[in-house]
Design a protein around this motif. Structure first.
Motif, PDB file in Angstrom:
ATOM      1  N   SER A 276       0.807  -1.046  -0.022  1.00 17.30           N
ATOM      2  CA  SER A 276       0.069  -0.024  -0.011  1.00 17.30           C
ATOM      3  C   SER A 276       0.957   1.266  -0.095  1.00 17.30           C
ATOM      4  O   SER A 276       0.405   2.061   0.505  1.00 17.30           O
ATOM      5  N   THR A 277       2.162   1.308  -0.628  1.00 18.47           N
ATOM      6  CA  THR A 277       2.905   2.486  -0.859  1.00 18.47           C
ATOM      7  C   THR A 277       2.223   3.638  -1.231  1.00 18.47           C
ATOM      8  O   THR A 277       2.593   4.591  -0.750  1.00 18.47           O
ATOM      9  N   VAL A 278       1.343   3.458  -2.205  1.00 17.75           N
ATOM     10  CA  VAL A 278       0.761   4.739  -2.850  1.00 17.75           C
ATOM     11  C   VAL A 278      -0.205   5.592  -1.914  1.00 17.75           C
ATOM     12  O   VAL A 278      -0.403   6.508  -2.153  1.00 17.75           O
ATOM     13  N   ARG A 279      -0.398   4.788  -0.861  1.00 22.63           N
ATOM     14  CA  ARG A 279      -1.364   5.155   0.295  1.00 22.63           C
ATOM     15  C   ARG A 279      -0.568   6.607   0.889  1.00 22.63           C
ATOM     16  O   ARG A 279      -1.457   7.686   1.114  1.00 22.63           O
ATOM     17  N   TYR A 280       0.611   6.871   0.923  1.00 19.64           N
ATOM     18  CA  TYR A 280       1.129   7.797   1.221  1.00 19.64           C
ATOM     19  C   TYR A 280       0.928   9.009   0.596  1.00 19.64           C
ATOM     20  O   TYR A 280       1.299  10.170   0.886  1.00 19.64           O
TER      21      TYR A 280
END
Length: 361
Positions: free
Chosen positions: A194-198
């Motif tokens: 879920s890296t893109v959540r940052y």
């Protein structure tokens, strides 16, 4: 006009996360070897048996296990005389083929290799081998989830992400004639992480109607388990697979039907015309079915590839990017090459991926 932002594993790799299949297999072998002790010199798993050699003449591979490369560990799978301090007996033909690919090409795609082996067995109706192949893939999938959970924890503890530069890039105007923002943005995340959540909050400050669909599931989420397998229904061998339910166990289409994520994507695609931005996704054949739905859709008006500099010490140009290779992959997905030429936007020097994150001291 809306915008669909496709996120692939290159996005995580750009954040220095070790999420490649090669990194995963390397960790699987190292972690197994590190469990061996003088008191318990053997470890038997369904995929392989690991042994610590302590008697007789032994060839020693110097250095700490954590410093060894995958090619070092592959050496343990051969019956050398004298043996190394460790021996790895690969019990899975599938895992053995993955290791051979890494040894020979320094790279491997687990999903593509699975499909190749599945088709070979299906042609000969070797059902027992297909059952074993599917069981092996299940074991690899479980180990992958465990590995990515560990890697995501490591990443979350080591980096701070700001997101402003990236947010500006994914909301940039792709239509030179009109200076307008997208009405809504959908991040289609193919990663299990879920890296893109940052970055979402910063993007929402520019385009409030922004959301994420984790189309291939999320690690450790019971309501959105990971989808692992193959997704090219137009391949010449696919008709053979439809002869037996067991052959379809890891075909992605049938997993898309098990939750609402794919329908949410279709709703977005049908809602308005849209532009596509590809970040870190190879656009390979293992996702061809879904990508064909996106690219060949009449509402898809353009495709922008964000790329990276393959030679950081050199000037960023098309030869030093992955644009050319990726354009070949996308071309294989298009049913009409005239449509490809209309939709795929030309390379520009400002197409390099702009991420803003800091490693913690």
């Amino acid at each position: 006009m809306n915008r669909l932002v496709i996120i692939g594993n290159g996005f995580d790799l750009a954040h220095k996360m070790k999420t490649s299949y090669k990194d995963f297999i390397l960790d699987f072998l190292k972690e197994s070897l590190q469990k061996l002790t003088e008191e318990k010199p053997e470890l038997e798993l369904s995929l392989a048996k690991f042994k610590k050699n302590t008697i007789g003449q032994i060839k020693i591979l110097s250095g700490n296990i954590n410093e060894w490369d995958i090619k070092d560990l592959v050496e343990f799978t051969y019956n050398t005389r004298p043996p190394y301090q460790y021996n790895i007996n690969i019990k899975s033909e599938f895992l053995s083929n993955l290791l051979k690919n890494i040894r020979d090409y320094n790279w491997v795609d687990i999903e593509n290799e699975y499909y190749k082996q599945l088709c070979e067995y299906a042609k000969e109706r070797e059902d027992d081998k297909i059952n074993k192949l599917n069981e092996d893939l299940k074991e690899i999938q479980k180990a992958l989830v465990s590995y990515l959970s560990k890697e995501e924890r490591r990443y979350g503890n080591e980096y701070t992400v700001f997101g402003k530069t990236f947010a500006e890039q994914v909301t940039q105007n792709l239509n030179k004639r009109k200076d307008v923002l997208p009405k809504s943005i959908l991040f289609l995340n193919f990663n299990y992480t879920s890296t893109v959540r940052y970055y979402i909050q910063k993007v929402q400050e520019i385009v409030p109607n922004t959301k994420v669909i984790n189309i291939h599931g999320e690690i450790n989420k019971r309501n959105n388990v990971i989808i692992f397998g193959y997704g090219d229904e137009e391949d010449v061998n696919f008709n053979i697979l439809e002869n037996n339910d067991r052959y379809l166990e890891f075909v992605k289409t049938y997993h898309y039907l098990r939750n609402s994520k794919y329908q949410e994507l279709l709703t977005f695609l049908d809602s308005d015309d849209y532009e596509v931005m590809v970040i870190g996704h190879s656009c390979g054949l293992s996702d061809k079915t879904l990508l064909s739905e996106v690219f060949n859709n009449e509402r898809c008006k353009s495709i922008k590839l964000l790329t990276y500099n393959t030679k950081p010490d050199s000037t960023f140009c098309i030869e030093n990017s992955d644009y050319i290779t990726k354009s070949y992959q996308i071309g294989r997905i298009f049913k009409d090459k005239a449509s490809l030429r209309r939709k795929l936007l030309p390379f520009e020097e400002n197409d390099i991926i702009k991420l803003d994150f800091l490693s913690k001291p």
